[in-house]
Design a protein around this motif. Structure first.
Motif, PDB file in Angstrom:
ATOM      1  N   GLU A  54       0.758  -1.371  -0.021  1.00  0.00           N
ATOM      2  CA  GLU A  54       0.001  -0.048   0.130  1.00  0.00           C
ATOM      3  C   GLU A  54       0.832   1.186  -0.146  1.00  0.00           C
ATOM      4  O   GLU A  54       1.849   1.296   0.707  1.00  0.00           O
ATOM      5  CB  GLU A  54      -0.994   0.089   1.314  1.00  0.00           C
ATOM      6  N   TYR A 149       2.101   2.941  16.734  1.00  0.00           N
ATOM      7  CA  TYR A 149       2.066   1.582  17.178  1.00  0.00           C
ATOM      8  C   TYR A 149       1.136   1.124  18.290  1.00  0.00           C
ATOM      9  O   TYR A 149       0.470   0.325  18.364  1.00  0.00           O
ATOM     10  CB  TYR A 149       3.546   1.145  17.531  1.00  0.00           C
ATOM     11  N   ALA A 196       4.564  -5.877   9.196  1.00  0.00           N
ATOM     12  CA  ALA A 196       5.467  -5.495   8.478  1.00  0.00           C
ATOM     13  C   ALA A 196       6.543  -4.744   9.086  1.00  0.00           C
ATOM     14  O   ALA A 196       7.716  -4.634   8.775  1.00  0.00           O
ATOM     15  CB  ALA A 196       5.362  -5.069   7.240  1.00  0.00           C
ATOM     16  N   ASP A 198       9.626  -3.448  11.500  1.00  0.00           N
ATOM     17  CA  ASP A 198      10.813  -4.098  11.618  1.00  0.00           C
ATOM     18  C   ASP A 198      11.311  -3.606  13.216  1.00  0.00           C
ATOM     19  O   ASP A 198      12.444  -4.382  13.737  1.00  0.00           O
ATOM     20  CB  ASP A 198      11.619  -3.789  10.576  1.00  0.00           C
ATOM     21  N   SER A 199      10.823  -2.372  13.731  1.00  0.00           N
ATOM     22  CA  SER A 199      11.468  -2.053  14.969  1.00  0.00           C
ATOM     23  C   SER A 199      11.153  -3.003  16.074  1.00  0.00           C
ATOM     24  O   SER A 199      10.282  -3.952  15.724  1.00  0.00           O
ATOM     25  CB  SER A 199      10.871  -0.772  15.150  1.00  0.00           C
TER      26      SER A 199
HETATM   27  C1  LIG Z   1       8.935  -5.488   4.356  1.00  0.00           C
HETATM   28  C2  LIG Z   1       8.212  -4.197   4.926  1.00  0.00           C
HETATM   29  C3  LIG Z   1       7.193  -3.885   3.938  1.00  0.00           C
HETATM   30  C4  LIG Z   1       6.344  -2.783   4.180  1.00  0.00           C
HETATM   31  N1  LIG Z   1       5.299  -2.389   3.527  1.00  0.00           N
HETATM   32  C5  LIG Z   1       4.490  -1.332   3.549  1.00  0.00           C
HETATM   33  C6  LIG Z   1       3.417  -0.883   2.797  1.00  0.00           C
HETATM   34  O1  LIG Z   1       3.121  -1.549   1.761  1.00  0.00           O
HETATM   35  N2  LIG Z   1       2.736   0.183   2.886  1.00  0.00           N
HETATM   36  C7  LIG Z   1       3.051   1.131   4.032  1.00  0.00           C
HETATM   37  O2  LIG Z   1       2.309   2.035   4.286  1.00  0.00           O
HETATM   38  N3  LIG Z   1       4.164   0.818   4.987  1.00  0.00           N
HETATM   39  C8  LIG Z   1       4.861  -0.497   4.744  1.00  0.00           C
HETATM   40  N4  LIG Z   1       5.990  -0.770   5.613  1.00  0.00           N
HETATM   41  C9  LIG Z   1       6.086   0.369   6.862  1.00  0.00           C
HETATM   42  C10 LIG Z   1       5.752  -0.357   8.131  1.00  0.00           C
HETATM   43  O3  LIG Z   1       4.208  -0.654   8.431  1.00  0.00           O
HETATM   44  C11 LIG Z   1       6.333   0.581   9.119  1.00  0.00           C
HETATM   45  O4  LIG Z   1       5.388   2.097   9.039  1.00  0.00           O
HETATM   46  C12 LIG Z   1       7.775   1.157   8.990  1.00  0.00           C
HETATM   47  O5  LIG Z   1       8.526  -0.053   8.628  1.00  0.00           O
HETATM   48  C13 LIG Z   1       8.257   1.674  10.364  1.00  0.00           C
HETATM   49  O6  LIG Z   1       7.974   0.832  11.151  1.00  0.00           O
HETATM   50  P1  LIG Z   1       9.425   0.077  12.023  1.00  0.00           P
HETATM   51  O7  LIG Z   1      10.327   1.159  12.337  1.00  0.00           O
HETATM   52  O8  LIG Z   1       8.404  -0.568  13.004  1.00  0.00           O
HETATM   53  O9  LIG Z   1       9.925  -0.899  10.671  1.00  0.00           O
HETATM   54  C14 LIG Z   1       6.657  -1.903   5.284  1.00  0.00           C
HETATM   55  C15 LIG Z   1       7.625  -2.379   6.259  1.00  0.00           C
HETATM   56  C16 LIG Z   1       8.483  -3.471   5.857  1.00  0.00           C
HETATM   57  C17 LIG Z   1       9.690  -3.848   6.876  1.00  0.00           C
END
Ligand SMILES: Cc1cc2nc3c(=O)[nH]c(=O)nc-3n(C[C@H](O)[C@H](O)[C@H](O)COP(=O)(O)O)c2cc1C
Lengths: 430, 331
Positions: A54, A149, A196, A198-199
């Protein structure tokens, strides 16, 4: 001991430079015929699910629309529901943000997809990049990282209350809603939940609430480390190691021989990273206008601009420390004598399985049996025929190895993934 | 005029119409099978937040019906006050792609009672209107405008796939809509390319005099058949701001009466009063549908009131002109 069964997800080639549009075989990104071809092919290949990413705002670079990559996609839930109408077995997982949706409308839409697909709905819960995307929505605002989150967790629990049917009345830090829904007892109890982020926060949310993780840790070593890290978080929530499946995003290139496949891979990478796109990637780290630089020349000597304002908007931010990244890239480029374009090809690659169909099948199997993954979400580089050859040649080998289904065993996605048959309330962490 | 012109026939359904039938898929599959080829269009009202009877999301149901039908126009409802116009715009655009140009949006302005339920189901949120008639009306107008502008925010030839310049899209052909209403702002452009019809058909159901502005934001307006019909139709076609929408008469088919002749007469009256089509409303759809499709529809056709469904894109079937893109430079 019997071997682990491999999970296969099929990501529709999306809005990024991995989707090659300059190839004569590249078809429409929006016509329904493309989605039909894609879904029917992977269902023929007994894939677990179709997967859509998305992005709710057209990406920008230096204040202008980013022109170099594929752009334009259908509404995620709408196209998945249309695909539910023309398929019978394959799961349908959509990426949907908790930031620019509200629990009642979204839970009801996911219930609709689950009902109309006969239990094949899945939701990849993302927390979305902030204010940039917010400009397209009523709420508009952008929550600080931690709060996003918290909202996601709260949102999921609220959605689960709604999916139980009947009266719902939620008063939580993020929601104050009430009503009564008629769509109780969904075919799967609740849609399959993927996550999805990763943090640490993202991984905890997955461990407590998700059935699948879509990760970006595709190499053997990184995959194993991630796998171990996330699986050990499950016990704390009273969940078994099998309750959460880990699926890195990956790609594949098939050839007659290994050399042939490597040759093809090289050509595909050159298509994915056009000269102009190489500069765009470099600008994401340098945060400066680098259009004057030669993509086939050396890296800039000037340092990145560490200002907060970002040149690139609408992408998952991946470069937290620009100075550090620039230093590492320079070092790599000097060591291996790489031009800008060659460097970008190298550092922006995803996990790719490259070789003959037999080699690719064997390698996928090896990763899964070695606990680097429970399967993969593959994103081919071509729309809509990117899986044609994989389904024809790789899937039968996986089936012969007895690590992939001959046919769908269950009517629901949850069943085919061998997840608990109906959704069980998750115990709160102590 | 001496020549008798033919009119359009549609059905007014809602997305909880399966009632007590537990096999929702089976119900909708057989229903669309019956109606496809028998009627020109169907409307699917969304029962958003109707306590215990909220049914399926109408736009998603429409996207499920589209691939399993051939000709029927599908006009799906959304309560614009309580959802994101951006999501509605892309979902209807997607319906237009899936159905190859048979899509429409039914603008739903919920009554005060339902609005309160809907407000409780989403909570009190920034960017959403207060639940009073004036705020809801002006917000519906604003949201409709946003949905429409987003459909135009990509020019038809925006995707260029130009290998020489390494560009997939021509950024000059994407447009911010930058719309500001009393409650919210939407920047755009859409993430979905302009749909096949350009502007999928926009429809609205008339209930009171206060609806004039909303009705004139639509391409098609449904007005209850009967004594007030002629007056409303005249008003809609009269001078003033907005479109001159096509006017369709809503005809209730009472469950206890199977008098085809009476219904044909009522349809004729509406046509004489200026209706360009009729929409049949079946309160007990489940029990009524067979007899209506098998007896009433042929009777309406025999009388030449109703033409065989035309097929093709939905706008042209309603006699609407090809939609011009407001953002495209004048040729
Ligand atoms: C493999 C992967 C795919 C993701 N795909 C999407 C996506 O399609 N659309 C979106 O808005 N965010 C996507 N994200 C973003 C996550 O939802 C999240 O907002 C972002 O990774 C920051 O959070 P984090 O620091 O926990 O990773 C993706 C993240 C990862 C790691």
């Amino acid at each position: 001991m019997s071997k682990k069964q491999i999970i296969l997800g099929a990501q529709f080639p999306g809005v990024n430079n991995f989707t090659v549009w300059s190839d004569p075989a590249a078809g429409s990104q929006i016509e329904f015929a493309s989605f039909r071809h894609f879904a029917e092919t992977v269902e023929r290949g007994k894939f677990d699910f179709v997967f859509l990413a998305e992005g709710l705002r057209v990406r920008e670079q230096k204040g202008r629309f980013h022109e170099l990559d594929v752009v334009g996609r259908p509404n995620t839930l709408a196209i998945l529901t249309a695909l539910a109408s023309i398929t019978n077995h394959v799961g349908l997982i959509g990426t949907l943000t908790t930031t620019f949706n509200e629990p009642y409308p979204l839970a009801r839409q996911l219930a609709t997809l689950d009902i109309l697909s006969g239990g094949r709905a899945g939701w990849n819960v993302v927390t979305s990049p902030g204010a940039f995307t917010g400009a397209n929505f009523r709420r508009g605002d952008h929550l600080p990282f931690r709060e996003r989150y918290e909202r996601a967790r709260d949102f999921l629990e609220t959605a689960r209350s709604i999916w139980q049917g009947g009266d719902f009345h939620i008063r939580s830090p993020h929601f104050d809603i009430a009503g009564r829904t008629g769509a109780g007892s969904l075919p799967q109890g609740a849609p399959v939940i993927a996550q999805a982020g990763d943090s640490d926060e993202g991984r905890e949310l997955a461990a407590s609430h998700a059935d699948l993780i879509y990760s970006r840790h595709g190499t053997l070593e990184e995959g194993q480390a991630f796998y171990a890290d996330v699986k050990q978080r499950l016990a704390k929530y009273g969940r078994s190691r099998d309750a959460l499946k880990i699926l890195p995003g990956a790609n594949f290139v098939l050839g007659e021989t290994l050399e042939d496949a490597l040759e093809k891979q090289k050509a595909i990478r050159l298509q994915q990273v056009s000269p102009k796109n190489a500069i765009v990637f470099l600008e994401q780290v340098w945060n400066r206008d680098l259009t004057a630089y030669d993509p086939d020349g050396p890296l800039p000597e000037v340092d990145p601009d560490v200002a907060v304002e970002q040149l690139a908007q609408g992408r998952a931010a991946r470069y937290d420390n620009r100075l550090e990244t620039a230093r590492a890239w320079r070092e790599l480029a000097e060591r291996e004598k790489l031009s800008i374009r060659e460097l970008i090809i190298k550092v922006t690659g995803r996990k790719q399985f490259v070789g003959t169909p037999a080699q690719v099948a064997e390698e996928i199997d090896r990763y899964v049996q070695a606990d680097a993954a429970d399967g993969f979400v593959f994103a081919p580089h071509l729309t809509p025929g990117g899986f044609d050859e994989f389904v024809e040649k790789v899937v039968p080998i996986l089936q012969e190895r007895k690590v992939f289904r001959q046919d769908y065993a269950a009517p629901t996605l949850r069943g085919n993934l061998a997840l608990p048959e109906t959704w069980q309330p998750v115990a709160k962490a102590v | 005029m001496t020549q008798k012109s033919t009119i359009l026939l549609g059905f007014g359904l809602h997305a909880n119409a399966h009632g007590d039938d537990l096999d929702w898929r089976g119900f909708w599959n057989s229903l669309v099978g019956r109606l496809d080829g028998a009627a020109e269009f169907l409307t699917l009202e969304d029962r958003f937040a109707d306590p215990g009877r909220d049914g399926l999301d109408a736009i998603l149901l429409a996207n499920w019906l589209a691939p399993r039908s051939r000709d029927i126009g599908i006009i799906a409802g959304a309560p614009l006050n309580f959802v994101e116009p951006f999501h509605v715009s892309t979902a209807i655009a997607t319906l237009d792609y899936v159905s190859a140009g048979r899509a429409g949006l039914l603008i739903q302005r919920l009554d005060q009672h339902r609005s309160r339920d809907a407000g409780r189901a989403i909570g009190t949120l920034k960017g959403f209107p207060a639940v009073d008639p004036l705020s809801l009306d002006s917000d519906t107008l604003a949201a409709t405008e946003v949905v429409r502008r987003l459909w135009d925010s990509w020019e038809d030839d925006a995707v260029i796939r130009d290998v020489a310049s390494q560009r997939y899209v021509d950024g000059e052909k994407l447009h911010n809509i930058d719309y500001q209403s009393a409650d919210f702002r939407v920047l755009g452009p859409s993430i979905t390319p302009r749909p096949p019809q350009g502007q999928p058909l926009v429809a609205f159901g008339w209930t009171t005099e206060g609806d004039l502005a909303l009705a004139r934001a639509a391409d098609v307006v449904f007005v209850p058949a009967g004594t007030g019909f002629a007056g409303v139709a005249a008003k809609l076609r009269g001078e003033g701001q907005g479109t001159r929408p096509k006017v369709i008469a809503d005809l209730q088919v009472r469950p206890d009466v199977a008098d085809v002749a009476e219904l044909v007469a009522a349809a004729q009256t509406s046509v004489a009063q200026g209706a360009e089509g009729i929409r049949l409303i079946l309160p007990a759809l489940y029990r009524q549908i067979a007899s209506v499709v098998d007896a009433l529809v042929p009777a309406l056709r025999a009388d030449l009131l109703v033409a065989q469904p035309l097929g093709g894109d939905l706008r042209s079937r309603f006699g609407l002109p090809a939609a011009r893109n407001r953002y495209a430079a004048a040729a």
